[in-house]
Enzyme design. Sequence first.
Site, PDB file in Angstrom:
ATOM      1  N   HIS A   3     -35.058  77.278 -52.302  1.00 45.59           N
ATOM      2  CA  HIS A   3     -36.221  78.007 -51.782  1.00 45.59           C
ATOM      3  C   HIS A   3     -36.683  79.090 -52.739  1.00 45.59           C
ATOM      4  O   HIS A   3     -36.011  79.404 -53.719  1.00 45.59           O
ATOM      5  CB  HIS A   3     -35.898  78.619 -50.410  1.00 45.59           C
ATOM      6  N   CYS A  47     -27.595  79.521 -50.840  1.00 44.85           N
ATOM      7  CA  CYS A  47     -28.745  78.739 -51.285  1.00 44.85           C
ATOM      8  C   CYS A  47     -29.007  78.909 -52.777  1.00 44.85           C
ATOM      9  O   CYS A  47     -28.471  79.794 -53.421  1.00 44.85           O
ATOM     10  CB  CYS A  47     -29.997  79.168 -50.513  1.00 44.85           C
TER      11      CYS A  47
END
Length: 189
Positions: free
Chosen positions: A149, A165
């Site tokens: 992301h 992440c």
Amino acid sequence: MTDIRLSRRRLLGATGLALAAPSLVLAEQKPAPIVVNRHNIAGFRTHRWQDHFDDLGKGVIVADTEARALHFWAGNGKVERIFPTSVPRTDELTKRGYTKIVRKKVGPDWTPTPSMLKENPDLEYMPPGPHNPLGTHAMYLSWPAYLIHGTHDPRKIGRQSSSGCIGLYNNMVEQLFAMAPVGTQVHVI
């Protein structure tokens, strides 16, 4: 009088040259050492997709957590891009192995995971927007709660700063988002 000024200028110039001469001589004899600030760079290395996957399929991504770089190859073999990333803060937060992109979203919302809430109980759900930790685009992996992301905080890129992440600059995740379809294979190393 003009001659005196020129003489003074010449004298000052000659003095400056005389003071600098030893440094110039030493510089010619011994090259200056190269100073590398190891705290600001990662051990960057390049990858070949063939070392990680049997075929390109729809596309492949190698996310190198040590080098803090994400490598992308398109399914047609024509596009290869490398993006700087943020990576998990600790080894315990880092999930390694093979996965794939299962869903993509422009303007993702963010909900803290139970482990994030345990670490910081003040965290709350955040709708899409400029302060959202997932940035402008998110690609969800087949592993629950693991994503590729964007980030609202560009200072995180190149650092161990995530809760698991892989983060990219917003403009770069937008580029990757456009190139990597659902089904893109991912290898996190």
